[in-house]
Design a protein around this motif. Structure first.
Motif, PDB file in Angstrom:
ATOM      1  N   ALA A   1      -0.711  30.850  21.429  1.00 24.35           N
ATOM      2  CA  ALA A   1      -0.597  31.739  22.812  1.00 24.35           C
ATOM      3  C   ALA A   1      -0.340  30.917  24.082  1.00 24.35           C
ATOM      4  N   ASN A   2      -0.808  29.718  24.363  1.00 25.15           N
ATOM      5  CA  ASN A   2      -0.613  29.083  25.437  1.00 25.15           C
ATOM      6  C   ASN A   2       0.965  28.491  25.145  1.00 25.15           C
ATOM      7  N   ALA A   3       1.373  28.142  23.969  1.00 23.57           N
ATOM      8  CA  ALA A   3       2.927  27.862  23.955  1.00 23.57           C
ATOM      9  C   ALA A   3       3.704  28.812  24.125  1.00 23.57           C
TER      10      ALA A   3
ATOM     11  N   ALA B   1      -4.095  28.017  31.568  1.00 27.82           N
ATOM     12  CA  ALA B   1      -3.957  28.116  30.170  1.00 27.82           C
ATOM     13  C   ALA B   1      -5.143  28.392  29.684  1.00 27.82           C
ATOM     14  N   ILE B   2      -5.285  29.224  28.478  1.00 23.51           N
ATOM     15  CA  ILE B   2      -6.454  29.373  27.702  1.00 23.51           C
ATOM     16  C   ILE B   2      -7.348  28.020  27.374  1.00 23.51           C
TER      17      ILE B   2
ATOM     18  N   GLY C   1      -6.880  36.098  28.232  1.00 23.98           N
ATOM     19  CA  GLY C   1      -6.428  35.623  26.814  1.00 23.98           C
ATOM     20  C   GLY C   1      -7.408  35.213  26.044  1.00 23.98           C
ATOM     21  N   ASP C   2      -8.382  34.550  26.691  1.00 25.63           N
ATOM     22  CA  ASP C   2      -9.529  34.033  25.683  1.00 25.63           C
ATOM     23  C   ASP C   2     -10.257  35.151  24.971  1.00 25.63           C
ATOM     24  N   ASN C   3     -10.516  36.000  25.588  1.00 31.84           N
ATOM     25  CA  ASN C   3     -11.334  37.095  25.213  1.00 31.84           C
ATOM     26  C   ASN C   3     -10.645  38.074  24.164  1.00 31.84           C
TER      27      ASN C   3
END
Length: 151
Positions: free
Chosen positions: A91-93, A74-75, A37-39
């Motif tokens: 996004a994490n939420a 999580a990211i 998800g980071d990228n």
């Protein structure tokens, strides 16, 4: 515990969805641990797209491995991507909320553990590029993840 590493550099969550039939399902693991998800966010995808891709991955895992647990890490808050922190938090939420509805999914919050007292990323957890973690960063992840891997 036996671990099969299937990570690959530069990947996005859509890659994990696309390759799940090759990188996870054939091995019949009891736990699938996912960091992605980071990228995606850095490439300009919205938190909602990352969330949709997470749901697609979870659906594939749950269909192919109905008894397996899915742990989503999580990211992380890296200094080099701090400018997109709002997207990371969103996004994490979204993913965390989804995991609370799924008895086979766990959201592992590493984000908070990687922040300093001011609420900023701790640079000592990263190598020179301030994106990839060093041993100290991975030690935090290991401490948080290990209890979740027990049967």
């Amino acid at each position: 515990m036996p671990v099969i590493s299937r990570g690959f550099g530069g990947s996005e969550l859509t890659d994990s969805v696309f390759y799940a039939d090759r990188i996870a399902i054939p091995y019949h693991p009891r736990i699938v641990v996912l960091y992605a998800g980071d990228n995606d966010l850095f490439a300009g995808k919205t938190p909602e797209i990352v969330f949709a891709d997470f749901k697609a991955f979870a659906a594939k895992i749950h269909t192919g491995l109905p008894e397996a647990r899915l742990i989503y890490i999580a990211i992380k808050p890296s200094p080099s991507r701090w400018k997109i922190r709002e997207q990371i938090v969103r996004a994490n939420a979204l993913i965390a909320a989804e995991c609370t509805k799924d008895s086979h999914a766990i959201f592992l919050d590493v984000y908070a553990a990687m922040l300093d007292a001011k609420g900023e990323p701790r640079p000592e957890l990263f190598v020179a590029d301030m994106l990839h973690m060093n041993g100290q960063g991975y030690a935090i992840w290991t401490r948080l993840l290990a209890p979740l891997l027990k049967p």
